[in-house]
Design an enzyme around this catalytic site. Structure first.
Site, PDB file in Angstrom:
ATOM      1  N   TYR A  20       9.385   1.146   9.845  1.00  0.00           N
ATOM      2  CA  TYR A  20       9.573   2.190   8.838  1.00  0.00           C
ATOM      3  C   TYR A  20      11.040   2.541   8.734  1.00  0.00           C
ATOM      4  O   TYR A  20      11.747   2.597   9.756  1.00  0.00           O
ATOM      5  CB  TYR A  20       8.800   3.457   9.208  1.00  0.00           C
ATOM      6  CG  TYR A  20       7.313   3.318   9.122  1.00  0.00           C
ATOM      7  CD1 TYR A  20       6.647   3.448   7.908  1.00  0.00           C
ATOM      8  CD2 TYR A  20       6.562   3.071  10.260  1.00  0.00           C
ATOM      9  CE1 TYR A  20       5.268   3.331   7.834  1.00  0.00           C
ATOM     10  CE2 TYR A  20       5.182   2.950  10.192  1.00  0.00           C
ATOM     11  CZ  TYR A  20       4.533   3.083   8.981  1.00  0.00           C
ATOM     12  OH  TYR A  20       3.175   2.965   8.907  1.00  0.00           O
TER      13      TYR A  20
ATOM     14  N   HIS B  69       0.851  -1.189   0.000  1.00  0.00           N
ATOM     15  CA  HIS B  69       0.000   0.000   0.000  1.00  0.00           C
ATOM     16  C   HIS B  69       0.881   1.231   0.000  1.00  0.00           C
ATOM     17  O   HIS B  69       2.111   1.147   0.074  1.00  0.00           O
ATOM     18  CB  HIS B  69      -0.931   0.012   1.224  1.00  0.00           C
ATOM     19  CG  HIS B  69      -0.202   0.146   2.534  1.00  0.00           C
ATOM     20  ND1 HIS B  69       0.188  -0.951   3.270  1.00  0.00           N
ATOM     21  CD2 HIS B  69       0.228   1.237   3.235  1.00  0.00           C
ATOM     22  CE1 HIS B  69       0.808  -0.536   4.369  1.00  0.00           C
ATOM     23  NE2 HIS B  69       0.856   0.786   4.370  1.00  0.00           N
TER      24      HIS B  69
ATOM     25  N   HIS C 172       4.867   7.171   2.740  1.00  0.00           N
ATOM     26  CA  HIS C 172       5.639   5.935   2.601  1.00  0.00           C
ATOM     27  C   HIS C 172       5.006   4.992   1.588  1.00  0.00           C
ATOM     28  O   HIS C 172       3.814   5.066   1.303  1.00  0.00           O
ATOM     29  CB  HIS C 172       5.808   5.215   3.954  1.00  0.00           C
ATOM     30  CG  HIS C 172       4.547   4.612   4.505  1.00  0.00           C
ATOM     31  ND1 HIS C 172       3.743   5.242   5.433  1.00  0.00           N
ATOM     32  CD2 HIS C 172       3.941   3.419   4.274  1.00  0.00           C
ATOM     33  CE1 HIS C 172       2.716   4.475   5.738  1.00  0.00           C
ATOM     34  NE2 HIS C 172       2.806   3.361   5.047  1.00  0.00           N
TER      35      HIS C 172
ATOM     36  N   HIS D 271      -5.890  -1.744   4.163  1.00  0.00           N
ATOM     37  CA  HIS D 271      -5.805  -0.551   3.318  1.00  0.00           C
ATOM     38  C   HIS D 271      -4.952  -0.833   2.089  1.00  0.00           C
ATOM     39  O   HIS D 271      -4.004  -1.602   2.132  1.00  0.00           O
ATOM     40  CB  HIS D 271      -5.275   0.684   4.048  1.00  0.00           C
ATOM     41  CG  HIS D 271      -4.049   0.463   4.876  1.00  0.00           C
ATOM     42  ND1 HIS D 271      -3.337  -0.697   4.896  1.00  0.00           N
ATOM     43  CD2 HIS D 271      -3.391   1.293   5.735  1.00  0.00           C
ATOM     44  CE1 HIS D 271      -2.308  -0.583   5.708  1.00  0.00           C
ATOM     45  NE2 HIS D 271      -2.319   0.597   6.242  1.00  0.00           N
TER      46      HIS D 271
ATOM     47  N   GLU E  60       8.046   0.918   4.294  1.00  0.00           N
ATOM     48  CA  GLU E  60       7.518   0.162   5.419  1.00  0.00           C
ATOM     49  C   GLU E  60       7.589  -1.324   5.083  1.00  0.00           C
ATOM     50  O   GLU E  60       7.360  -1.716   3.937  1.00  0.00           O
ATOM     51  CB  GLU E  60       6.050   0.552   5.686  1.00  0.00           C
ATOM     52  CG  GLU E  60       5.422  -0.166   6.879  1.00  0.00           C
ATOM     53  CD  GLU E  60       3.934   0.155   7.111  1.00  0.00           C
ATOM     54  OE1 GLU E  60       3.287   0.664   6.173  1.00  0.00           O
ATOM     55  OE2 GLU E  60       3.435  -0.105   8.218  1.00  0.00           O
TER      56      GLU E  60
ATOM     57  N   HIS F  64       0.572  -1.346  14.696  1.00  0.00           N
ATOM     58  CA  HIS F  64      -0.365  -0.259  14.472  1.00  0.00           C
ATOM     59  C   HIS F  64      -1.677  -0.550  15.190  1.00  0.00           C
ATOM     60  O   HIS F  64      -2.132  -1.703  15.214  1.00  0.00           O
ATOM     61  CB  HIS F  64      -0.696  -0.140  12.976  1.00  0.00           C
ATOM     62  CG  HIS F  64       0.395   0.412  12.137  1.00  0.00           C
ATOM     63  ND1 HIS F  64       0.997   1.620  12.394  1.00  0.00           N
ATOM     64  CD2 HIS F  64       0.996  -0.063  11.025  1.00  0.00           C
ATOM     65  CE1 HIS F  64       1.916   1.857  11.475  1.00  0.00           C
ATOM     66  NE2 HIS F  64       1.947   0.845  10.639  1.00  0.00           N
TER      67      HIS F  64
END
Lengths: 304, 304, 304, 304
Positions: free
Chosen positions: D252, D150, D211, D197, D262, D243
């Site tokens: 990251y 993503h 990112h 996501h 990431e 997260h």
């Protein structure tokens, strides 16, 4: 004579006894095994002795004492003599001064910490027992570590305290952090089992506690522990990472009195014949936090 | 005197030397450290001594010998005397009989296996070194275990061989499998380190090898190892599972000569003061394979 | 029109309702969400709809029906028409025939299984909620899967049932097992989400259930699940291993009525544009059990 | 019409092309699949299309464009029209403007980012193939992610860009971060697959990249990736953590041009019918970093 078996107990000074018991039982996941006076006694599910943690009400946090278990009463007398020969004054603490404990040998480390040796302690068994046991107990709460793993203290003269553990107690030194030319010792990691460390010292004020560590199985369990701490709103010092020193996977956090705890997984096996691993002072950041590669202020400053 | 340090080496008899070297270097992921005569010497990346595995060309597979490392030359003499006192005949094997080795003390176990004690061996260091080391080496091939972990042998009289390790070599017994009333010992698990076992015996023909085990870090690495074995078409004996005995996560498979190997992770910490865990014969299936809860024929029958 | 969302529910026939509820709540770790007639309704902690599993008392085990959720009532009508066009007779099942359910479209698959499509169902939310949620709920019991993951059925004509899912329901085929020259289809794996499969078929008798699978996070959780099953003495079919097909990590075991369950982790992401992975019949052992590399009799024969 | 399949490629602007290729191939572990002009094309081992990352030499870092793959040429025309209807100007980019690519539809997002839709792209296959495949390829270098996962961008008007993805491209919104009374949208997480996501936006300057994320399997692999980055001395932004938003495990770090990358594992499954998870602005720290529970300055400020 046998080797010193392990760090058998730590007595932590706590400000609010009930709040601390709630934390160490529900969040760390130790079991309360008894109470005496202003102290509560606790053990991890995989420990068989009566207790490994004593919480004692006090006006300030910190380490009241730590104690190493030896294999026999003869070993106790042997190491008592070795401690005396090293130059530390020993006194015998009579049995049942604390709950379920036999006689202990008390002395003060060159770094000012109260330390004891003992052999006798009440036996309770593990949560899974010794007959056709399951590998882990159902329904255990919290982080549920296997055991008290190690302790990290601060002190001024790390060369002397290292020499004490090596000469008087027959420990090995697995790792050290040194200034250029090895003039000064900034960190010293010592073992009596086959773990990467059973006790360690970093340069700092005498008689202070940096952290007490509990053992979990894997990086998965370190993450589970970290998640739990967030659910319970426990303050972190260090979120999940790897140590260069010991290779272990780790998190650091604070009990309600501000004593730092660690949940620690893996770490290599040490042996009496392994060369001591040396970290240059310039690399200490990587040695302590292998990913961030630098020390944090809180990790250096927060001591109890 | 110091405790015996560890199982320092196994000498495995193999049928096709080059095929075996290919397997132990590319699939297991050991490093070849030397050759002498019909033997090839190997070590794991995290071992610092010259070798932990010797492959020796032979007409039949099996264990040529295993050897335990002791901490000092005084310890060697001490344990030599203890072995003699137990009633085993010892002979000194002169240094450099095998590559990079010092003098060793040879004897035959009550189960008929050739066993040695030694202190001196060449030093090569680990793949990550002892100065500001990384936690693991880049680009390593195969399963890449940390070290030789333990060995399991078969024998007829397990009570005597247990007594030998406890009395002569100062091992502890972590677990045992017993018939009703403890009349017969069907399995005996023995430790000198803080591992769940360093050597173990199950009831069976004398002088046979059940398996040699290598240590990996986690169930994740056990699965990675299992995947690799399928990619290389190595025959499995047992696919990933947990042991009841030792609690370790495990796979079993066969080297090109039919010697059984194990990749083993975790397992609890043992201590000299732990009670021996007892498994009833009726529960041996669960003790060996915690998930399947029954022994397989191949696991019992395939011996070298 | 939207894609079919997911396999939303399975209705399993069970012999002893209370014993089954105890198993699915305490060992699998589903939550009971309601009862109606001879049926008990359950959901996993991470599911938000009213139920994903219905246990219905019956004289024989097996699958009463499975149902796929669609995104809108328009989609329901659209897919109803597509199913009819394929040649399957549909009937409307009125709302509240079962608890908390809206109207559904019923039809029988070419393999003889009862199947439904639906859009409306009661909403209960997940155990962690939708406002500042924690990643997982404290104190959950048992295996605690996230959700019902997929179902595997047997049938005679896999080409037709595959064509049904692709043409009528817009599924993709991620993997297939074929005889030489692709003359016969022995296995067919179908997806509507981005998972490796949402429903699959293997060659066998029509109208039978092979297994219903629940999703867990990792190989670590597959092992935790396997340990739990041994603690509760649940019979295993397959102990921890990897699938070649789907790449997932897995265990298989039986509910009290003999319906096979799976705890399944990982598996690759599928996409509508991925080529179908083909397994030759000769490799089916590796495809199903990547480590053992051969099918077991129980895995092929036990159907409900 | 079909859903948009996935984020198919990102074109990253890099300062030093060869240094960047070295980083993305040896440390991230992508495979170089071609070169054209000032651009190098790369794919992950588990991707089958010709490339998912394009590195293009530039005077400043950042995102040159990102592109979403659709299922058919009809879908391309359909979504082109929808984008136009939303009010974005589209232009057709002719095939072979870049290597191995067919015609694409270009437009600028309400946040100022260059975005494309496409269907045609060269097919290379995965590293394990589509016939009796192994689950992962031997000997792969670096972090070895499965795929581009993503992208997170910054922008000023998140309500409009969210509406764009929902209305024009048929995405769902899995999570959002809102000020009190939902007056302002500070974060918006959008999906077209079943992942948590596929693209996300946080409040910040228009047209910037926060990112690009690559997918790995587990927290174990996140740690392996973190270890690798330390071995290669790659600068971290965030060491291993979880997260709250997405539940994923993460690190990251920065590519040689300062573009943030990431490595991301797990995360829940999203569905078109899931309620959007809402995070209050006061909880954004926990939402982003579930353990530290507060945002770091570098995470907010470093954009390219």
């Amino acid at each position: 004579m046998g080797r010193v078996l392990r760090i058998g107990r730590v007595e932590l000074k706590v400000l609010d006894l009930e709040k601390s018991v709630d934390y160490y039982t529900n969040i760390i996941g130790l079991e309360e095994t008894g109470r005496m006076g202003d102290s509560v006694y606790l053990k991890a599910w995989d420990e068989f002795d009566h207790h490994s943690v004593i919480l004692t009400k006090s006006n300030s946090p910190g380490l009241a004492h730590m104690a190493f278990k030896v294999e026999t009463m003869d070993d106790l007398a042997y190491y008592e003599k070795k401690v005396e020969e090293f130059g530390c004054t020993t006194t015998r603490i009579s049995n049942n001064t604390r709950l379920a404990e036999g006689e202990a040998v008390h002395f003060i480390l060159p770094t000012g910490h109260h330390c004891e040796l003992y052999h006798e302690i009440g036996f309770l068994g593990t949560a899974v027992g010794f007959r056709n046991p399951h590998p882990w107990p159902l329904g255990w709460k919290g982080i549920a570590p296997h055991r008290l793993d190690h302790i990290l203290l601060t002190g001024n003269d790390l060369k002397t305290v290292t020499r004490f553990f090596v000469e008087a107690l027959n420990f090995g030194q697995s790792e050290k952090v040194v200034t250029e030319g090895e003039e000064e010792l900034l960190g010293s990691f010592l073992f009596t089992t086959n773990k990467a460390h059973d006790i360690a010292f970093v340069k700092g004020p005498d008689a202070k506690l940096h952290h007490a560590a509990f053992h979990v199985d894997s990086v998965h369990d370190v993450f589970k522990a970290a998640d739990l701490l967030s659910m319970y709103n426990v303050p972190f010092d260090v979120t999940p990472t790897r140590h260069g020193i010991s290779r272990g996977e780790t998190i650091y956090f604070f009990d309600p009195s501000g004593n730092r705890n660690e949940a620690f997984a893996n770490g290599y096996m040490s042996y009496a014949d392994m060369p001591t691993i040396t970290w240059d002072a310039a690399k200490i950041g990587t040695g302590i936090f292998y990913h961030a590669r630098e020390l944090s202020e809180s990790f250096m400053k927060a001591l109890t």
